[in-house]
Motif scaffolding. Structure first.
Motif, PDB file in Angstrom:
ATOM      1  N   MET A   1      -6.308  -5.928 -44.339  1.00 38.24           N
ATOM      2  CA  MET A   1      -7.338  -6.920 -44.536  1.00 38.24           C
ATOM      3  C   MET A   1      -7.283  -7.925 -43.385  1.00 38.24           C
ATOM      4  SD  MET A   1      -7.981  -9.528 -47.726  1.00 38.24           S
ATOM      5  CE  MET A   1      -8.591  -8.285 -48.836  1.00 38.24           C
ATOM      6  N   ALA A   2      -8.430  -8.363 -42.931  1.00 40.63           N
ATOM      7  CA  ALA A   2      -8.517  -9.301 -41.821  1.00 40.63           C
ATOM      8  C   ALA A   2      -8.033 -10.682 -42.252  1.00 40.63           C
ATOM      9  CB  ALA A   2      -9.965  -9.379 -41.341  1.00 40.63           C
ATOM     10  N   ALA A   3      -7.572 -11.457 -41.285  1.00 39.47           N
ATOM     11  CA  ALA A   3      -7.105 -12.816 -41.560  1.00 39.47           C
ATOM     12  C   ALA A   3      -8.270 -13.669 -42.030  1.00 39.47           C
ATOM     13  CB  ALA A   3      -6.488 -13.409 -40.317  1.00 39.47           C
ATOM     14  N   GLN A   4      -8.022 -14.475 -43.045  1.00 38.58           N
ATOM     15  CA  GLN A   4      -9.029 -15.370 -43.576  1.00 38.58           C
ATOM     16  C   GLN A   4      -8.483 -16.789 -43.562  1.00 38.58           C
ATOM     17  OE1 GLN A   4     -10.319 -13.946 -47.415  1.00 38.58           O
ATOM     18  NE2 GLN A   4     -11.442 -12.276 -46.514  1.00 38.58           N
ATOM     19  N   ILE A   5      -9.389 -17.745 -43.466  1.00 33.82           N
ATOM     20  CA  ILE A   5      -9.009 -19.152 -43.465  1.00 33.82           C
ATOM     21  C   ILE A   5      -9.210 -19.686 -44.882  1.00 33.82           C
ATOM     22  CG2 ILE A   5      -9.560 -21.437 -42.560  1.00 33.82           C
ATOM     23  CD1 ILE A   5     -10.667 -19.965 -40.056  1.00 33.82           C
ATOM     24  N   PRO A   6      -8.145 -20.159 -45.535  1.00 36.35           N
ATOM     25  CA  PRO A   6      -8.299 -20.695 -46.888  1.00 36.35           C
ATOM     26  C   PRO A   6      -9.138 -21.971 -46.880  1.00 36.35           C
ATOM     27  CG  PRO A   6      -6.001 -20.827 -46.172  1.00 36.35           C
ATOM     28  CD  PRO A   6      -6.778 -20.215 -45.062  1.00 36.35           C
ATOM     29  N   LEU A   7     -10.016 -22.106 -47.873  1.00 38.33           N
ATOM     30  CA  LEU A   7     -10.878 -23.268 -47.970  1.00 38.33           C
ATOM     31  C   LEU A   7     -10.609 -24.095 -49.221  1.00 38.33           C
ATOM     32  CD1 LEU A   7     -14.257 -21.540 -47.002  1.00 38.33           C
ATOM     33  CD2 LEU A   7     -12.768 -22.888 -45.510  1.00 38.33           C
ATOM     34  N   LEU A   8     -10.577 -23.417 -50.374  1.00 39.31           N
ATOM     35  CA  LEU A   8     -10.574 -24.130 -51.639  1.00 39.31           C
ATOM     36  C   LEU A   8     -10.035 -23.222 -52.733  1.00 39.31           C
ATOM     37  CD1 LEU A   8     -11.801 -26.507 -53.453  1.00 39.31           C
ATOM     38  CD2 LEU A   8     -13.903 -25.181 -53.434  1.00 39.31           C
ATOM     39  N   THR A   9      -9.274 -23.779 -53.658  1.00 43.71           N
ATOM     40  CA  THR A   9      -8.816 -23.041 -54.833  1.00 43.71           C
ATOM     41  C   THR A   9      -9.162 -23.850 -56.067  1.00 43.71           C
ATOM     42  OG1 THR A   9      -6.971 -22.112 -53.589  1.00 43.71           O
ATOM     43  CG2 THR A   9      -6.851 -21.942 -55.976  1.00 43.71           C
ATOM     44  N   LEU A  10      -9.804 -23.195 -57.035  1.00 39.64           N
ATOM     45  CA  LEU A  10     -10.192 -23.833 -58.287  1.00 39.64           C
ATOM     46  C   LEU A  10      -9.447 -23.189 -59.451  1.00 39.64           C
ATOM     47  CD1 LEU A  10     -14.081 -23.923 -57.831  1.00 39.64           C
ATOM     48  CD2 LEU A  10     -12.447 -25.724 -57.289  1.00 39.64           C
ATOM     49  N   GLN A  11      -9.149 -23.997 -60.467  1.00 37.67           N
ATOM     50  CA  GLN A  11      -8.510 -23.485 -61.676  1.00 37.67           C
ATOM     51  C   GLN A  11      -9.040 -24.271 -62.865  1.00 37.67           C
ATOM     52  OE1 GLN A  11      -4.213 -23.872 -61.906  1.00 37.67           O
ATOM     53  NE2 GLN A  11      -4.102 -22.125 -63.270  1.00 37.67           N
ATOM     54  N   ASP A  12      -9.167 -23.617 -63.996  1.00 38.50           N
ATOM     55  CA  ASP A  12      -9.570 -24.291 -65.223  1.00 38.50           C
ATOM     56  C   ASP A  12      -8.305 -24.820 -65.888  1.00 38.50           C
ATOM     57  OD1 ASP A  12     -10.341 -25.047 -67.802  1.00 38.50           O
ATOM     58  OD2 ASP A  12     -11.903 -23.524 -67.888  1.00 38.50           O
ATOM     59  N   GLY A  13      -8.075 -26.113 -65.798  1.00 33.47           N
ATOM     60  CA  GLY A  13      -6.861 -26.718 -66.329  1.00 33.47           C
ATOM     61  C   GLY A  13      -6.724 -26.616 -67.838  1.00 33.47           C
ATOM     62  N   HIS A  14      -7.847 -26.459 -68.534  1.00 34.28           N
ATOM     63  CA  HIS A  14      -7.808 -26.332 -69.990  1.00 34.28           C
ATOM     64  C   HIS A  14      -7.590 -24.890 -70.419  1.00 34.28           C
ATOM     65  CE1 HIS A  14      -8.884 -30.499 -70.498  1.00 34.28           C
ATOM     66  NE2 HIS A  14      -9.881 -30.329 -69.658  1.00 34.28           N
ATOM     67  N   ALA A  15      -7.766 -23.964 -69.504  1.00 35.88           N
ATOM     68  CA  ALA A  15      -7.599 -22.543 -69.824  1.00 35.88           C
ATOM     69  C   ALA A  15      -7.011 -21.811 -68.617  1.00 35.88           C
ATOM     70  CB  ALA A  15      -8.941 -21.939 -70.230  1.00 35.88           C
ATOM     71  N   HIS A  65     -21.291 -24.966 -59.311  1.00 38.04           N
ATOM     72  CA  HIS A  65     -21.506 -24.362 -60.626  1.00 38.04           C
ATOM     73  C   HIS A  65     -20.176 -24.250 -61.387  1.00 38.04           C
ATOM     74  CE1 HIS A  65     -22.924 -21.520 -63.681  1.00 38.04           C
ATOM     75  NE2 HIS A  65     -21.867 -20.783 -63.372  1.00 38.04           N
ATOM     76  N   LEU A  66     -19.143 -23.781 -60.706  1.00 36.98           N
ATOM     77  CA  LEU A  66     -17.836 -23.658 -61.341  1.00 36.98           C
ATOM     78  C   LEU A  66     -17.290 -25.025 -61.752  1.00 36.98           C
ATOM     79  CD1 LEU A  66     -16.223 -20.934 -59.049  1.00 36.98           C
ATOM     80  CD2 LEU A  66     -16.975 -20.638 -61.420  1.00 36.98           C
ATOM     81  N   LEU A  67     -17.459 -26.026 -60.894  1.00 36.89           N
ATOM     82  CA  LEU A  67     -16.977 -27.369 -61.204  1.00 36.89           C
ATOM     83  C   LEU A  67     -17.674 -27.944 -62.437  1.00 36.89           C
ATOM     84  CD1 LEU A  67     -16.717 -28.754 -57.578  1.00 36.89           C
ATOM     85  CD2 LEU A  67     -14.800 -28.296 -59.122  1.00 36.89           C
ATOM     86  N   VAL A  68     -18.965 -27.711 -62.550  1.00 32.89           N
ATOM     87  CA  VAL A  68     -19.725 -28.187 -63.708  1.00 32.89           C
ATOM     88  C   VAL A  68     -19.250 -27.511 -64.994  1.00 32.89           C
ATOM     89  CG1 VAL A  68     -22.034 -28.105 -64.771  1.00 32.89           C
ATOM     90  CG2 VAL A  68     -21.770 -28.879 -62.422  1.00 32.89           C
ATOM     91  N   HIS A  69     -18.751 -26.290 -64.873  1.00 36.14           N
ATOM     92  CA  HIS A  69     -18.342 -25.519 -66.044  1.00 36.14           C
ATOM     93  C   HIS A  69     -16.829 -25.551 -66.297  1.00 36.14           C
ATOM     94  CE1 HIS A  69     -22.259 -24.053 -67.188  1.00 36.14           C
ATOM     95  NE2 HIS A  69     -22.520 -23.974 -65.902  1.00 36.14           N
ATOM     96  N   GLY A  70     -16.179 -26.637 -65.918  1.00 37.89           N
ATOM     97  CA  GLY A  70     -14.806 -26.862 -66.322  1.00 37.89           C
ATOM     98  C   GLY A  70     -13.714 -26.511 -65.331  1.00 37.89           C
ATOM     99  N   TRP A  71     -14.081 -25.920 -64.208  1.00 43.50           N
ATOM    100  CA  TRP A  71     -13.069 -25.617 -63.190  1.00 43.50           C
ATOM    101  C   TRP A  71     -12.806 -26.888 -62.398  1.00 43.50           C
ATOM    102  CZ3 TRP A  71     -10.893 -20.700 -62.658  1.00 43.50           C
ATOM    103  CH2 TRP A  71     -11.444 -19.717 -63.492  1.00 43.50           C
ATOM    104  N   SER A  72     -11.600 -27.044 -61.889  1.00 38.73           N
ATOM    105  CA  SER A  72     -11.273 -28.223 -61.090  1.00 38.73           C
ATOM    106  C   SER A  72     -10.520 -27.799 -59.833  1.00 38.73           C
ATOM    107  CB  SER A  72     -10.449 -29.222 -61.899  1.00 38.73           C
ATOM    108  OG  SER A  72      -9.266 -28.611 -62.358  1.00 38.73           O
ATOM    109  N   VAL A  73     -10.491 -28.704 -58.889  1.00 41.49           N
ATOM    110  CA  VAL A  73      -9.856 -28.416 -57.605  1.00 41.49           C
ATOM    111  C   VAL A  73      -8.347 -28.367 -57.787  1.00 41.49           C
ATOM    112  CG1 VAL A  73      -9.500 -29.223 -55.248  1.00 41.49           C
ATOM    113  CG2 VAL A  73     -11.743 -29.489 -56.332  1.00 41.49           C
ATOM    114  N   GLN A  74      -7.770 -27.253 -57.438  1.00 39.14           N
ATOM    115  CA  GLN A  74      -6.316 -27.103 -57.441  1.00 39.14           C
ATOM    116  C   GLN A  74      -5.769 -27.371 -56.043  1.00 39.14           C
ATOM    117  OE1 GLN A  74      -4.701 -23.113 -57.789  1.00 39.14           O
ATOM    118  NE2 GLN A  74      -3.159 -23.864 -59.241  1.00 39.14           N
ATOM    119  N   ARG A  75      -6.481 -26.869 -55.029  1.00 38.08           N
ATOM    120  CA  ARG A  75      -6.060 -27.053 -53.639  1.00 38.08           C
ATOM    121  C   ARG A  75      -7.324 -27.114 -52.769  1.00 38.08           C
ATOM    122  NH1 ARG A  75      -2.559 -22.858 -53.036  1.00 38.08           N
ATOM    123  NH2 ARG A  75      -0.986 -24.176 -53.985  1.00 38.08           N
ATOM    124  N   LEU A  76      -7.393 -28.123 -51.928  1.00 40.71           N
ATOM    125  CA  LEU A  76      -8.506 -28.274 -50.994  1.00 40.71           C
ATOM    126  C   LEU A  76      -7.940 -28.340 -49.588  1.00 40.71           C
ATOM    127  CD1 LEU A  76     -11.509 -28.786 -50.342  1.00 40.71           C
ATOM    128  CD2 LEU A  76     -11.057 -31.226 -50.699  1.00 40.71           C
TER     129      LEU A  76
END
Length: 90
Positions: A1-15, A65-76
């Motif tokens: 797999m080609a190298a990718q630059i990480p941008l953002l990680t989201l996780q639902d803290g309640h689930a 859309h994900l943020l509105v539906h309960g996901w939050s920033v884990q890593r930016l």
């Protein structure tokens, strides 16, 4: 797999069983969003789904859309700020 630059990680803290969404920039300049389970210390586990966005605006809308539906920033990462703050809006 080609190298990718990480941008953002989201996780639902309640689930946390929902896994994580990881956004990264590909060599072609597209944004890839990968939904996966997460094994602590081992990184991504099983890939649930993967999306490729050619238009940066579409990736921004999807992240919003994900943020509105309960996901939050884990890593930016600095390179990923544009997904949360498009066109310099903060």
């Amino acid at each position: 797999m080609a190298a990718q630059i990480p941008l953002l990680t989201l996780q639902d803290g309640h689930a946390p069983y929902k896994g994580v969404w990881s956004f990264s920039k590909t060599e072609q300049g597209n944004v890839e969003a990968m939904h996966s389970t997460f094994r602590c210390g081992d990184g991504p586990g099983c890939v649930i789904e993967r999306w490729q966005f050619v238009a940066h605006e579409a990736a921004t809308r999807f992240a919003s859309h994900l943020l509105v539906h309960g996901w939050s920033v884990q890593r930016l990462h600095l390179e990923g700020e544009g997904l949360l703050y498009p066109s310099g809006r903060r």
